[in-house]
Structure formats: C-alpha cells, structure tokens
Design a protein around this motif. Structure first.
Motif, short mmCIF file in Angstrom:
data_model
loop_
_atom_site.label_atom_id
_atom_site.label_comp_id
_atom_site.label_asym_id
_atom_site.label_seq_id
_atom_site.Cartn_x
_atom_site.Cartn_y
_atom_site.Cartn_z
N GLY A 2 28.75 24.80 50.74
CA GLY A 2 27.84 25.74 51.40
C GLY A 2 28.46 27.09 51.70
N GLU B 102 38.47 24.45 35.95
CA GLU B 102 39.84 24.77 36.36
C GLU B 102 39.85 26.08 37.13
N ARG C 297 36.39 19.77 39.37
CA ARG C 297 36.47 20.84 40.38
C ARG C 297 36.86 20.25 41.74
#
Ligand code: B4P
Length: 192
Positions: free
Chosen positions: A13, A58, A146
């Motif tokens: 967020g 990445e 991620r």
C-alpha cells in the motif's frame, strides 16, 4: 524539510498511502517504481535496461536508482520535504540517501513500515495484475520473487532505520482509510 520513507513489501500500500500523504502535507512524491515505469514508457536506454530487470521482479542496480533520485532532490532544494516511496530498497541506497540529505542539511525524519502478510500481498498484486496488466503483477512466480527479494535485500533497510530510532510499524491489513488514520497518528508527533 520533512522527509518520510514509506516502506513495506510489494503490494503493502505504499503508492496508495503516498497519494494521501502528499496531498495533506504538500510533500514531493518520489516513487522510484513510477520513475522507472515512466522511463520504460518513453523507451529510453535506461528504461529498456530497467524493463528486463523489473519484469523478472529483481532490483534495478543501486547506481541507476540513486542517479535518478539525486537529480530530483537537487532540483527541489526548497521543497517542504519528500515522500520516498519504494526507496531506499537496499542498505547501500539507504546510506547514499542519508549522505545526500546531509549535504542539504536535512535527514530522514521517519520511516513508516506497512506490515502486510504474504498471503494478502499475493491476493492484492494478482488483483492489480488482472486489472492493469502490469507485467510484474500477472505472473505468480514473479510476484513470489519480488517478495523473496524484499526479504533478502530490502528488509535490512528497516533494521537500519530501527537502529536510528526512526521506524514506525503500521498494520497494513485494514481499509485504506484505517491505514491512513494510523499513519496520521504517527505523523501528528512530527507535524504540529
Ligand atoms: P514499485 O513500483 O515500488 O512496486 P510495488 O512494490 O508493487 O509497490 P506499489 O507502491 O506499486 O504497490 P502498493 O503497495 O501501493 O516497484 C516495482 C519494481 O521497480 C520493483 O520490483 C523493482 O524492480 C523496481 N524498483 C523500484 N524501486 C526500486 C529501487 N529503489 N531499487 C531497485 N529497484 C527498484 O499497492 C499494491 C496494490 O494493493 C494496489 O492495487 C492497491 O490498490 C492495493 N491496496 C493498497 N492498500 C490497500 C488496502 N489497505 N486494502 C486493500 N488493497 C490495498
């Protein structure tokens, strides 16, 4: 200057809450993800190189990201402050940011960490991927990468600011309004 680092895993967020903070406090929003996506859209050399890396989930090399940020800080010396959204993402970036701000006689005042568990992150990013088609949000393997990169390379940045007594943890698994209300409570200690 009031400089705030908005911190958290992908999908926590950061971008959403940054929008609210910049409106209320008239700060400059500095999202490295947005800057990189703008470079990709313009098909610049930097953008084309960054795209290959971002599509895999990445991190773009530190020197590239730092170069983008330093110019913006330099060009906004009289700003009320900055919201750093998605930056710093490595200890090396955090150290350079501290040095850049010292040159301008300022510092990071606080880091707001949006705490969200992995299951919720994956749901949010998958949903965004369905709506926007953003490449790094559509493939579950990339989303997972991620999150892994966050734990291995980015989470140490939280400890870096905790040691300086500047980190505040916020429960990010609430409505956007509730998250912002908790952020506002922390902000009230810094802005009178
Ligand atoms: P970013 O653009 O920073 O992407 P992100 O981590 O996914 O965060 P974002 O801000 O977009 O999402 P948010 O949590 O607000 O980075 C993308 C890539 O760029 C990186 O993977 C990396 O390759 C590269 N990069 C960027 N900065 C870098 C750096 N410093 N160094 C190296 N590489 C860098 O929100 C996600 C979703 O959740 C939204 O759809 C939102 O609507 C939803 N959401 C938000 N709050 C919610 C709530 N309270 N409840 C329900 N849903 C909510």
């Amino acid at each position: 200057m009031l400089n705030i680092v908005l911190f958290g895993p992908p999908g926590s967020g950061k971008g959403t809450q940054s929008e609210r903070l910049i409106k209320q406090f008239e700060l400059i929003h500095l999202s490295t993800g947005d800057i990189l996506r703008a470079q990709i859209a313009e098909k610049t050399k930097l953008g084309l190189e960054a795209k290959q890396i971002m599509d895999k989930g990445e991190l773009v090399p530190d020197n590239v990201v730092v170069g983008m940020i330093s110019g913006i800080i330099e060009n906004n010396k009289n700003a009320k402050g900055f919201i750093f959204d998605g930056f710093p993402r490595t200890i090396a970036q955090a150290e350079v940011l501290d040095k850049m701000l010292i040159i301008h006689s300022t510092n990071v005042a606080l880091l707001l960490m949006l705490d969200v568990e992995e299951e919720v992150l994956i749901k949010r990013l998958t949903l965004r991927g369905e709506k926007s088609g953003r490449k790094d949000d559509v493939d579950i393997n990339i989303i997972q990468n991620r999150i892994n990169v966050y734990h291995s390379q980015t989470k140490p940045v939280l400890e870096y600011y905790q040691k300086q007594g500047k980190a505040f943890q916020i429960n990010g698994v609430q409505t956007e309004e509730e998250v912002y209300s908790d952020i506002s409570k922390v902000m009230s200690k810094f802005v009178k």
